[in-house]
Write a protein that holds these residues in place. Structure first.
Motif, mmCIF file in Angstrom:
data_model
loop_
_atom_site.group_PDB
_atom_site.id
_atom_site.type_symbol
_atom_site.label_atom_id
_atom_site.label_comp_id
_atom_site.label_asym_id
_atom_site.label_seq_id
_atom_site.Cartn_x
_atom_site.Cartn_y
_atom_site.Cartn_z
ATOM 1 N N TYR A 14 47.487 36.687 43.459
ATOM 2 C CA TYR A 14 47.117 36.016 42.023
ATOM 3 C C TYR A 14 47.165 37.582 41.238
ATOM 4 O O TYR A 14 46.265 38.434 41.306
ATOM 5 C CB TYR A 14 45.856 35.420 41.950
ATOM 6 C CG TYR A 14 46.183 34.130 42.702
ATOM 7 C CD1 TYR A 14 46.721 33.249 42.425
ATOM 8 C CD2 TYR A 14 45.363 34.180 44.026
ATOM 9 C CE1 TYR A 14 46.728 31.883 43.100
ATOM 10 C CE2 TYR A 14 45.365 33.106 44.761
ATOM 11 C CZ TYR A 14 46.170 31.739 44.263
ATOM 12 O OH TYR A 14 45.807 30.855 45.182
ATOM 13 N N GLN A 15 47.851 37.519 40.037
ATOM 14 C CA GLN A 15 47.903 38.824 39.158
ATOM 15 C C GLN A 15 46.748 38.216 38.151
ATOM 16 O O GLN A 15 46.917 37.321 37.383
ATOM 17 C CB GLN A 15 48.992 38.933 38.480
ATOM 18 C CG GLN A 15 49.055 40.388 37.602
ATOM 19 C CD GLN A 15 50.275 40.680 36.940
ATOM 20 O OE1 GLN A 15 51.281 40.663 37.608
ATOM 21 N NE2 GLN A 15 50.485 41.212 35.659
ATOM 22 N N THR A 68 47.646 46.734 37.269
ATOM 23 C CA THR A 68 47.647 45.425 37.364
ATOM 24 C C THR A 68 46.396 44.965 38.316
ATOM 25 O O THR A 68 46.132 45.965 39.417
ATOM 26 C CB THR A 68 48.904 44.915 38.244
ATOM 27 O OG1 THR A 68 49.099 45.765 39.322
ATOM 28 C CG2 THR A 68 50.055 45.115 37.325
ATOM 29 N N SER A 115 44.774 42.594 40.946
ATOM 30 C CA SER A 115 45.207 41.478 41.471
ATOM 31 C C SER A 115 44.287 41.028 42.530
ATOM 32 O O SER A 115 43.289 41.791 42.887
ATOM 33 C CB SER A 115 46.496 41.756 42.331
ATOM 34 O OG SER A 115 46.255 43.144 43.164
ATOM 35 N N ARG A 131 43.942 38.929 46.287
ATOM 36 C CA ARG A 131 44.674 38.444 47.421
ATOM 37 C C ARG A 131 43.704 37.567 48.082
ATOM 38 O O ARG A 131 42.631 37.932 48.767
ATOM 39 C CB ARG A 131 45.171 39.495 48.407
ATOM 40 C CG ARG A 131 45.861 39.106 49.683
ATOM 41 C CD ARG A 131 46.513 40.339 50.341
ATOM 42 N NE ARG A 131 47.332 41.012 49.778
ATOM 43 C CZ ARG A 131 48.614 40.876 49.437
ATOM 44 N NH1 ARG A 131 49.278 39.902 50.032
ATOM 45 N NH2 ARG A 131 49.446 41.592 48.918
#
Length: 94
Positions: free
Chosen positions: A11-12, A30, A32, A34
């Motif tokens: 997911y960003q 970014t 993120s 996981r």
């Protein structure tokens, strides 16, 4: 016969402008998340692990961070928006 395993989801969460610890350039990073979930008969049931990381878009260096730091960066990336609301998308004018 029982079929089980794991599946990863990425997911960003945000895009932030930070100074990279690897290359030293102020660049977009970014943020993120996981999530690895346990699957039974190819159906994801519950999360097994959750990891957070930032990645520099200039040099590609990736740094693992903790949950608390990720939440702070996500709030910082909201740029003044109340928690839980998404900024409205502006139409492109070219």
């Amino acid at each position: 016969m029982i079929i089980f395993g794991t599946k990863g989801y990425l997911y960003q969460l945000a895009i932030l402008t930070l100074v990279c610890g690897q290359c030293g350039n102020p660049a977009a990073h970014t943020l993120s998340k996981r999530v690895t979930k346990f699957t039974l008969f190819f159906v994801p049931l519950f999360p097994v692990s959750t990891k957070y990381a930032t990645q520099c878009t200039f040099c590609g260096a990736q740094h693992k961070i903790g949950k608390e730091q990720a939440e702070q960066l996500q709030v910082q990336g909201a740029s003044g928006q109340p928690h839980g609301q998404q900024p409205q998308q502006q139409p492109y004018q070219g």
